[in-house]
Write an enzyme that holds these catalytic residues in place. Structure first.
Site, PDB file in Angstrom:
ATOM      1  N   ASP A 265       7.806  59.034   2.750  1.00 48.16           N
ATOM      2  CA  ASP A 265       7.889  58.642   4.147  1.00 48.16           C
ATOM      3  C   ASP A 265       9.347  58.525   4.548  1.00 48.16           C
ATOM      4  O   ASP A 265      10.198  58.401   3.689  1.00 48.16           O
ATOM      5  CB  ASP A 265       7.361  57.200   4.232  1.00 48.16           C
TER       6      ASP A 265
ATOM      7  N   ASP B 149      -2.845  57.150   5.776  1.00 45.55           N
ATOM      8  CA  ASP B 149      -2.186  57.754   4.618  1.00 45.55           C
ATOM      9  C   ASP B 149      -3.086  57.669   3.387  1.00 45.55           C
ATOM     10  O   ASP B 149      -2.811  58.284   2.364  1.00 45.55           O
ATOM     11  CB  ASP B 149      -0.871  57.026   4.295  1.00 45.55           C
TER      12      ASP B 149
HETATM   13  N1  LIG Z   1       4.619  51.303  18.660  1.00 50.63           N
HETATM   14  C1  LIG Z   1       4.800  52.533  19.097  1.00 50.63           C
HETATM   15  N2  LIG Z   1       4.454  52.854  20.349  1.00 50.63           N
HETATM   16  C2  LIG Z   1       4.621  54.088  20.801  1.00 50.63           C
HETATM   17  N3  LIG Z   1       5.136  55.099  20.091  1.00 50.63           N
HETATM   18  C3  LIG Z   1       5.514  54.857  18.847  1.00 50.63           C
HETATM   19  C4  LIG Z   1       5.372  53.564  18.275  1.00 50.63           C
HETATM   20  N4  LIG Z   1       5.819  53.611  17.010  1.00 50.63           N
HETATM   21  C5  LIG Z   1       6.218  54.869  16.802  1.00 50.63           C
HETATM   22  N5  LIG Z   1       6.047  55.641  17.889  1.00 50.63           N
HETATM   23  C6  LIG Z   1       6.326  57.060  18.035  1.00 50.63           C
HETATM   24  O1  LIG Z   1       5.472  57.794  17.171  1.00 50.63           O
HETATM   25  C7  LIG Z   1       6.229  58.638  16.338  1.00 50.63           C
HETATM   26  C8  LIG Z   1       5.573  58.828  14.972  1.00 50.63           C
HETATM   27  O2  LIG Z   1       5.176  57.615  14.393  1.00 50.63           O
HETATM   28  P1  LIG Z   1       4.419  57.632  12.997  1.00 50.63           P
HETATM   29  O3  LIG Z   1       3.906  56.273  12.761  1.00 50.63           O
HETATM   30  O4  LIG Z   1       3.492  58.787  12.941  1.00 50.63           O
HETATM   31  O5  LIG Z   1       5.594  57.925  12.008  1.00 50.63           O
HETATM   32  P2  LIG Z   1       6.266  56.837  11.132  1.00 50.63           P
HETATM   33  O6  LIG Z   1       5.239  56.260  10.234  1.00 50.63           O
HETATM   34  O7  LIG Z   1       6.987  55.902  12.016  1.00 50.63           O
HETATM   35  O8  LIG Z   1       7.284  57.677  10.309  1.00 50.63           O
HETATM   36  P3  LIG Z   1       7.165  57.848   8.741  1.00 50.63           P
HETATM   37  O9  LIG Z   1       5.973  58.697   8.535  1.00 50.63           O
HETATM   38  O10 LIG Z   1       8.434  58.479   8.382  1.00 50.63           O
HETATM   39  O11 LIG Z   1       7.007  56.459   8.180  1.00 50.63           O
HETATM   40  C9  LIG Z   1       7.596  58.031  16.313  1.00 50.63           C
HETATM   41  O12 LIG Z   1       8.569  59.012  16.157  1.00 50.63           O
HETATM   42  C10 LIG Z   1       7.742  57.373  17.661  1.00 50.63           C
HETATM   43  O13 LIG Z   1       8.266  58.295  18.582  1.00 50.63           O
HETATM   44 CA   LIG Z   2       4.359  56.496   8.083  1.00 52.44          CA
END
Ligand SMILES: Nc1ncnc2c1ncn2[C@@H]1O[C@H](COP(=O)(O)OP(=O)(O)OP(=O)(O)O)[C@@H](O)[C@H]1O
Ligand SMILES: [Ca+2]
Length: 542
Positions: free
Chosen positions: A25, A328
């Site tokens: 991640d 995940d």
């Molecule tokens: N609370 C939220 N509200 C709205 N949009 C969000 C929020 N948190 C994250 N995002 C958006 O969603 C996208 C992807 O989030 P996601 O959770 O899929 O990835 P992540 O888990 O943060 O990243 P990684 O997989 O590297 O841990 C982020 O790039 C952001 O733009």
């Molecule tokens: Ca993630």
């Protein structure tokens, strides 16, 4: 355990030692997960946010849009600002906390803005939709929808934006391009980008559906999430150990690339791909690109699963996967070793994992690999040692029994040897701490034989040497030592027994390192080993 890893299945530790690929991640694992709003594009201007000092500039520059900005920040959130004893604290996920913090910096009042409206409906954030929306109603009529989320996705839902006067104007093709450039420029500075948007809704509609298009873009924010210290070195350690590191993230591709470069994951000839592109490939195409993929951005949990499955099934790799979210879980389950995040991880992710990384840190993952390798190699050492002891004891007794009709080593003596060698020997060899050399060799592949060539060489070499020593003593001992008289045989057997045991002490020292010639390196660092050696010798002599 001071290594910050909780091992749920013991065998996982050993498997981790043979991992040839880690799919990690980004957020929280490679980065610190302490997010702060660093840049904002609003009213057609890009502004730097630098804590309190930029407060005035910000307030004056965005006066036209500040009210709506505070609304989207405070009303469209699942986090909360809590005031207690005059102190304000923020409760929620790092991304949202960063936004709330920014709202407070602008002088917003969370409770007041919250009280302005009734929240009718909430669509919470999840990793598949990558956005969060709410629908609110004003007490004196009028409904409004807010949306915030992954920048490209939310931008695609907008047809208007707020211009430098604070007015809503139509979003032209050209403007979309400009805003995309802004997003990319934020992202290439390793900032996580989010778009904030709203839409006014006709009061007459009775249904409370949150629309999917027709929004007005308020702002693009760039949130800084710095890379953890030490991650770069940990990645280098992995590469030196023959472990490929791949980043699989839900974030924007440019953000992902920037962070991956900073950590040393993305190299010149590596490939960064978006989840969607990967998803649309045929199995053959996937197979062709996977070896080069170093970064997968805007990925869905399903993409992670596909990647892991292909790496395992088609490439025979031993794959370690990290994850935090509920979705995940399939990838964690599919992996040879699932690593869940202890702080950010959900219960579901932890349930599906083999190891829980208590501090969410990539460095800890590398430590688990180091321990895994050390466990594997210590078992190898012990097996090599045991095999030699037993082979020699068997042959010397068997041959001697055939030739002279009596065995030089009695049952009691063999038991004694087994006792001190098994328990103490195991203790000595198994407690050897992991050394750095472990992470400089390639991982043990799937299907590799447990007893390596070097081990066979050591076992056979040791056995031959011991057999010669003991054989000479057995058959020519009386002449050599000038023994005669009635108790000559007994004395000789005792000598043989002693020689045998000391051969094993020597053998044990030799087993410390399977491959290297100099077996003494670091021997004096291992007190248990030395202690055991001394005890063995002491027991034998007395
Ligand atoms: N609370 C939220 N509200 C709205 N949009 C969000 C929020 N948190 C994250 N995002 C958006 O969603 C996208 C992807 O989030 P996601 O959770 O899929 O990835 P992540 O888990 O943060 O990243 P990684 O997989 O590297 O841990 C982020 O790039 C952001 O733009
Ligand atoms: Ca993630």
């Amino acid at each position: 355990m001071n290594d910050k890893a909780l091992v749920r299945h013991l065998s996982a530790c050993e498997t981790m030692g043979s991992a040839s690929c880690i799919c990690t991640d980004k957020t929280g694992t490679l980065t610190t997960n302490h997010m702060v709003v660093n840049k904002i594009w609003i009213c057609e201007k890009s502004l730097d946010v630098k804590g309190n000092e930029s407060k005035e500039i910000l307030s004056s520059e965005i006066s036209g849009a500040s009210s709506i900005l505070l609304q989207v920040i405070f009303q469209n959130t699942s986090s909360e600002v809590i005031k207690e004893d005059g102190k304000t604290s923020i409760l929620g996920t790092p991304t949202e906390s960063a936004l709330l913090e920014f709202g407070l910096l602008l002088g917003g009042d969370f409770d007041a803005v919250r009280r302005e409206v009734n929240i009718l409906k909430v669509e919470p954030f999840n990793s598949v939709r990558k956005k969060m929306s709410v629908l609110v109603a004003h007490p004196h009529g009028g409904k409004r929808a807010f949306c915030k989320g992954a920048s490209e996705i939310v931008l695609g839902m907008c047809n208007k934006f707020i211009d430098f006067n604070g007015e809503s104007v139509i979003l032209s093709r050209e403007q979309v391009k400009n805003i995309t450039d802004v997003i990319n420029s934020f992202a290439s500075e390793a900032l996580r980008t989010l778009c904030l948007a709203f839409k006014n809704i006709d009061d007459s509609s009775i249904e409370n559906d949150i629309p999917d298009d027709g929004y007005t873009l308020i702002a693009v924010v760039g949130i800084k999430d710095p890379v953890r210290p030490g991650v770069k070195d940990a990645v280098q350690t992995c590469l030196a150990a023959g472990i490929t590191v791949r980043m699989v993230t839900g974030d924007n591709i440019n953000t992902a690339k920037a962070i991956a470069k900073e950590c040393g994951i993305l190299t010149e000839d590596g490939l960064a791909i978006e989840g969607q592109e990967f998803r649309n490939m045929s199995p053959e195409q996937k197979k062709a690109v996977i070896p080069r993929i170093q970064v997968m951005a805007r990925s869905l949990p399903l993409d992670k699963h596909t990647l892991v499955k292909t790496l395992r099934d088609e490439f025979g790799e031993v794959v370690a996967v990290t994850g935090d979210g509920t979705n995940d879980a399939p990838a964690l389950h599919e992996a040879d070793i699932g690593l869940a995040m202890g702080i950010a991880g959900t219960e579901v992710a932890k349930e599906s994992a083999d190891v829980i990384i208590l501090d969410d840190n990539f460095k800890t993952i590398v430590n688990v690999a180091r321990w895994g390798r050390s466990v594997y190699i210590n078992i190898q050492k012990f097996v090599q040692f045991q095999l030699t002891v037993n082979v020699v004891a068997l042959i010397i007794n068997f041959v001697s029994a055939c030739v002279s009709g009596s065995a030089p080593l009695t049952a009691v003596q063999l038991l004694w040897v087994n006792m001190i060698m098994d328990t103490l020997g195991a203790l000595a060899l198994a407690t050897e701490p992991p050394n750095d050399g472990l992470m400089k060799r390639p991982p043990v592949g799937r299907g590799t034989s447990f007893i390596t060539k070097a081990m066979w060489r050591n076992i056979i070499g040791q056995s031959i040497y011991q057999l010669i020593v003991l054989g000479v003593l057995n058959f020519y001992g009386k002449q050599l030592l000038g023994l005669s008289g009635s108790d000559a045989t007994e004395v000789l057997d005792t000598v043989i027994f002693n020689a045998f045991v000391f051969c094993q002490v020597f053998n044990e020292i030799n087993s410390r390192d399977i491959e290297k010639i100099n077996i003494f390196v670091g021997m004096f660092d291992s007190w248990v080993f030395l202690g055991v050696m001394v005890c063995t010798v002491a027991f034998q002599v007395s």
